[in-house]
Scaffold this motif. Structure first.
Motif, PDB file in Angstrom:
ATOM      1  N   LEU A  59       0.867  -1.188   0.000  1.00  9.76           N
ATOM      2  CA  LEU A  59       0.000   0.000   0.000  1.00  9.76           C
ATOM      3  C   LEU A  59       0.893   1.224   0.000  1.00  9.76           C
ATOM      4  O   LEU A  59       2.009   1.180   0.541  1.00  9.76           O
ATOM      5  N   THR A  60       0.404   2.310  -0.537  1.00 13.53           N
ATOM      6  CA  THR A  60       1.152   3.547  -0.357  1.00 13.53           C
ATOM      7  C   THR A  60       0.963   3.997   1.093  1.00 13.53           C
ATOM      8  O   THR A  60      -0.017   3.642   1.761  1.00 13.53           O
ATOM      9  N   ALA A  61       1.919   4.772   1.586  1.00 10.50           N
ATOM     10  CA  ALA A  61       1.797   5.401   2.916  1.00 10.50           C
ATOM     11  C   ALA A  61       2.620   6.672   2.835  1.00 10.50           C
ATOM     12  O   ALA A  61       3.675   6.695   2.185  1.00 10.50           O
ATOM     13  N   LEU A  78       5.418  -0.959   2.153  1.00 14.63           N
ATOM     14  CA  LEU A  78       4.823   0.389   2.147  1.00 14.63           C
ATOM     15  C   LEU A  78       5.557   1.209   1.107  1.00 14.63           C
ATOM     16  O   LEU A  78       6.794   1.264   1.105  1.00 14.63           O
ATOM     17  N   LEU A  79       4.788   1.833   0.230  1.00 12.38           N
ATOM     18  CA  LEU A  79       5.380   2.645  -0.838  1.00 12.38           C
ATOM     19  C   LEU A  79       5.135   4.120  -0.546  1.00 12.38           C
ATOM     20  O   LEU A  79       3.980   4.558  -0.465  1.00 12.38           O
ATOM     21  N   VAL A  80       6.223   4.846  -0.354  1.00 11.02           N
ATOM     22  CA  VAL A  80       6.101   6.298  -0.244  1.00 11.02           C
ATOM     23  C   VAL A  80       6.090   6.795  -1.688  1.00 11.02           C
ATOM     24  O   VAL A  80       7.127   7.111  -2.276  1.00 11.02           O
ATOM     25  N   GLY A  81       4.914   6.756  -2.270  1.00 12.25           N
ATOM     26  CA  GLY A  81       4.779   7.007  -3.699  1.00 12.25           C
ATOM     27  C   GLY A  81       4.862   8.490  -4.030  1.00 12.25           C
ATOM     28  O   GLY A  81       4.527   9.349  -3.211  1.00 12.25           O
ATOM     29  N   ASP A  82       5.275   8.745  -5.284  1.00 11.86           N
ATOM     30  CA  ASP A  82       5.214  10.141  -5.735  1.00 11.86           C
ATOM     31  C   ASP A  82       3.752  10.545  -5.944  1.00 11.86           C
ATOM     32  O   ASP A  82       3.440  11.706  -6.195  1.00 11.86           O
ATOM     33  N   SER A  83       2.843   9.569  -5.789  1.00 11.19           N
ATOM     34  CA  SER A  83       1.411   9.892  -5.775  1.00 11.19           C
ATOM     35  C   SER A  83       1.080  10.763  -4.564  1.00 11.19           C
ATOM     36  O   SER A  83      -0.042  11.279  -4.463  1.00 11.19           O
ATOM     37  N   ALA A  84       2.027  10.950  -3.652  1.00  9.14           N
ATOM     38  CA  ALA A  84       1.862  11.956  -2.585  1.00  9.14           C
ATOM     39  C   ALA A  84       1.594  13.321  -3.218  1.00  9.14           C
ATOM     40  O   ALA A  84       0.909  14.170  -2.629  1.00  9.14           O
ATOM     41  N   ALA A 120      10.624   3.925  -1.539  1.00 14.62           N
ATOM     42  CA  ALA A 120      10.271   5.303  -1.895  1.00 14.62           C
ATOM     43  C   ALA A 120      10.401   5.513  -3.395  1.00 14.62           C
ATOM     44  O   ALA A 120      11.335   4.995  -4.027  1.00 14.62           O
ATOM     45  N   ASP A 121       9.481   6.277  -3.951  1.00 14.07           N
ATOM     46  CA  ASP A 121       9.595   6.668  -5.352  1.00 14.07           C
ATOM     47  C   ASP A 121      10.665   7.734  -5.506  1.00 14.07           C
ATOM     48  O   ASP A 121      10.736   8.666  -4.694  1.00 14.07           O
ATOM     49  N   LEU A 122      11.465   7.634  -6.557  1.00 13.92           N
ATOM     50  CA  LEU A 122      12.316   8.777  -6.911  1.00 13.92           C
ATOM     51  C   LEU A 122      11.460   9.695  -7.778  1.00 13.92           C
ATOM     52  O   LEU A 122      10.920   9.265  -8.804  1.00 13.92           O
ATOM     53  N   VAL A 150      14.220   1.871  -3.378  1.00 15.52           N
ATOM     54  CA  VAL A 150      13.568   2.938  -4.145  1.00 15.52           C
ATOM     55  C   VAL A 150      12.925   2.355  -5.390  1.00 15.52           C
ATOM     56  O   VAL A 150      13.270   1.250  -5.820  1.00 15.52           O
ATOM     57  N   LYS A 151      12.007   3.120  -5.934  1.00 16.46           N
ATOM     58  CA  LYS A 151      11.343   2.706  -7.189  1.00 16.46           C
ATOM     59  C   LYS A 151      11.605   3.772  -8.244  1.00 16.46           C
ATOM     60  O   LYS A 151      11.541   4.969  -7.923  1.00 16.46           O
ATOM     61  N   ILE A 152      11.902   3.315  -9.465  1.00 15.19           N
ATOM     62  CA  ILE A 152      12.011   4.260 -10.578  1.00 15.19           C
ATOM     63  C   ILE A 152      11.103   3.783 -11.716  1.00 15.19           C
ATOM     64  O   ILE A 152      10.842   2.595 -11.854  1.00 15.19           O
ATOM     65  N   ALA A 174      11.512  -1.752 -10.159  1.00 12.05           N
ATOM     66  CA  ALA A 174      11.300  -1.122 -11.472  1.00 12.05           C
ATOM     67  C   ALA A 174       9.800  -1.004 -11.727  1.00 12.05           C
ATOM     68  O   ALA A 174       9.034  -1.904 -11.390  1.00 12.05           O
ATOM     69  N   HIS A 175       9.378   0.102 -12.304  1.00 12.82           N
ATOM     70  CA  HIS A 175       7.954   0.368 -12.571  1.00 12.82           C
ATOM     71  C   HIS A 175       7.781   0.521 -14.072  1.00 12.82           C
ATOM     72  O   HIS A 175       8.321   1.460 -14.677  1.00 12.82           O
ATOM     73  N   ILE A 176       7.037  -0.407 -14.685  1.00 13.68           N
ATOM     74  CA  ILE A 176       6.833  -0.370 -16.136  1.00 13.68           C
ATOM     75  C   ILE A 176       5.331  -0.363 -16.452  1.00 13.68           C
ATOM     76  O   ILE A 176       4.499  -0.404 -15.561  1.00 13.68           O
ATOM     77  N   MET A 218       4.019  -3.404 -12.392  1.00 18.35           N
ATOM     78  CA  MET A 218       3.334  -3.093 -13.656  1.00 18.35           C
ATOM     79  C   MET A 218       2.047  -2.354 -13.373  1.00 18.35           C
ATOM     80  O   MET A 218       1.249  -2.800 -12.554  1.00 18.35           O
ATOM     81  N   GLU A 219       1.849  -1.243 -14.068  1.00 20.50           N
ATOM     82  CA  GLU A 219       0.627  -0.456 -13.872  1.00 20.50           C
ATOM     83  C   GLU A 219      -0.175  -0.437 -15.172  1.00 20.50           C
ATOM     84  O   GLU A 219       0.380  -0.188 -16.257  1.00 20.50           O
ATOM     85  N   MET A 220      -1.466  -0.658 -15.060  1.00 19.89           N
ATOM     86  CA  MET A 220      -2.407  -0.601 -16.188  1.00 19.89           C
ATOM     87  C   MET A 220      -1.905  -1.387 -17.402  1.00 19.89           C
ATOM     88  O   MET A 220      -1.612  -0.830 -18.459  1.00 19.89           O
ATOM     89  N   LEU A 251      -2.182  -0.722  -4.052  1.00 19.05           N
ATOM     90  CA  LEU A 251      -3.164   0.340  -4.270  1.00 19.05           C
ATOM     91  C   LEU A 251      -2.714   1.582  -3.515  1.00 19.05           C
ATOM     92  O   LEU A 251      -1.974   1.488  -2.515  1.00 19.05           O
ATOM     93  N   VAL A 252      -3.155   2.717  -3.980  1.00 22.98           N
ATOM     94  CA  VAL A 252      -2.980   3.970  -3.240  1.00 22.98           C
ATOM     95  C   VAL A 252      -3.953   3.911  -2.050  1.00 22.98           C
ATOM     96  O   VAL A 252      -5.137   3.587  -2.231  1.00 22.98           O
ATOM     97  N   TRP A 253      -3.449   4.187  -0.845  1.00 27.00           N
ATOM     98  CA  TRP A 253      -4.282   3.877   0.326  1.00 27.00           C
ATOM     99  C   TRP A 253      -5.544   4.717   0.384  1.00 27.00           C
ATOM    100  O   TRP A 253      -6.601   4.230   0.816  1.00 27.00           O
TER     101      TRP A 253
END
Ligand code: KIV
Length: 301
Positions: A59-61, A78-84, A120-122, A150-152, A174-176, A218-220, A251-253
């Motif tokens: 989950l994002t946090a 826990l993903l500290v996403g750039d979706s912040a 964490a997202d870069l 980290v995630k890129i 890796a995020h593709i 993998m997203e979408m 998922l984004v929390w």
């Protein structure tokens, strides 16, 4: 010599703190009463999950209490996403969030999680220029943000970058597929890897895993493409809008718990409606204050 006991009325009693973490209990729990500590989740545990056909949840946090709650609930990552950017800072997209903004959120999450792996997202613009830039930013997230990895975002073009980061001791996810930082280049929120394009995603995932990424997100992506990617790489995969064949899901929390309002993406499942709960609480509080019901004598000194 006076000894302290719970019946000793001369001793100051411990009261719940009005905010923050509260006082440190003066009596350590005994071996029998101490909660059993589960081992910290490490990248090799995620690999083990894939090897053994088990799944894990991410989950994002972005802050202390969410991190604490999700960690205690057993969420493995826990993903500290750039979706912040668009879930905390009020931006429309993930692009404007800065390294410094994300670093302080990351520190809060990492300090609050006892067991989960914190990734964490870069942010956009902090790793694309060169592998050296990516290493330098990644080091900041591990050193100042206390992240465990980290995630890129990006495909095989970033294999060299991943290799440099891994060599520097930075675990990389890796995020593709659909990569939100490239929203404008991709022409908006669009499913990636349909039909013949599946080959591209398989090549991306393979190159990134060979470069040392510990996991591919993998997203979408169509479910059959995601399943093919998962089968093509030995490392665990994580999906968001990528069907059910990946090792993990994210998922984004605020979507998962129903804090965010508005239209939800097809891949979101809402497990609560805390927007309504919070709104009802705020309205009741406001009404009580205006009518003089709060504070009552029990809340007054
Ligand atoms: O920042 C984020 O929340 C993400 C997820 C969509 C995976 O990258």
């Amino acid at each position: 010599m006076a000894t302290s006991s719970s019946s000793d009325s001369s001793m100051p009693t411990e009261v719940p703190a009005p905010y923050g973490n509260g006082p440190v209990p003066s009596v350590a729990p005994s071996a029998e009463t101490a909660p059993k500590r589960l081992p910290k989740v490490r990248t090799h545990h995620l690999q083990q999950a894939k090897n053994e056909g088990r799944r894990f949840a991410m989950l994002t946090a972005y802050e202390q209490y969410a991190a604490e709650i999700f960690d205690e609930a057993g969420i493995e990552v826990l993903l500290v996403g750039d979706s912040a950017s668009n879930n905390v800072f009020g931006n429309e997209t993930s692009l404007p969030v800065t390294v410094d903004e994300l670093l302080s959120l990351c520190r809060a999450v990492a300090r609050s999680a006892k067991r989960a792996l914190v990734v964490a997202d870069l942010p956009f613009g902090s790793y694309e220029v060169s592998p050296q830039q990516a290493v330098a930013t990644g080091v900041r997230f591990l050193k100042e943000g206390l992240a465990h990895g980290v995630k890129i975002e990006g495909g095989k073009f970033y294999a060299e970058t991943v290799r440099a980061m891994v060599q520097a001791g930075i675990p990389v996810m890796a995020h593709i597929g659909f990569t939100p930082q490239s929203e404008h280049a991709l022409g908006g929120y669009r499913v990636q890897g349909r039909g013949d394009d599946a080959k591209r995603l398989i090549e991306d995932a393979t190159a990134l895993a060979e470069a040392g990424a510990f996991c591919v997100l993998m997203e979408m992506v169509p479910a059959d493409t995601a399943a093919a990617v998962d089968a093509a790489v030995d490392v665990p995969t994580i999906g968001i809008g990528a069907g059910n064949a990946t090792t993990g899901q994210v998922l984004v929390w605020q979507d998962m718990a129903g804090l965010r309002g508005g239209r939800m993406a097809k891949f979101v499942k809402q497990y609560a409606d805390i927007r309504t709960t919070l709104s009802d609480a705020a309205r009741a509080y406001g009404d009580d204050v205006r009518s003089g019901q709060f504070p009552g004598p029990e809340h007054s000194f």
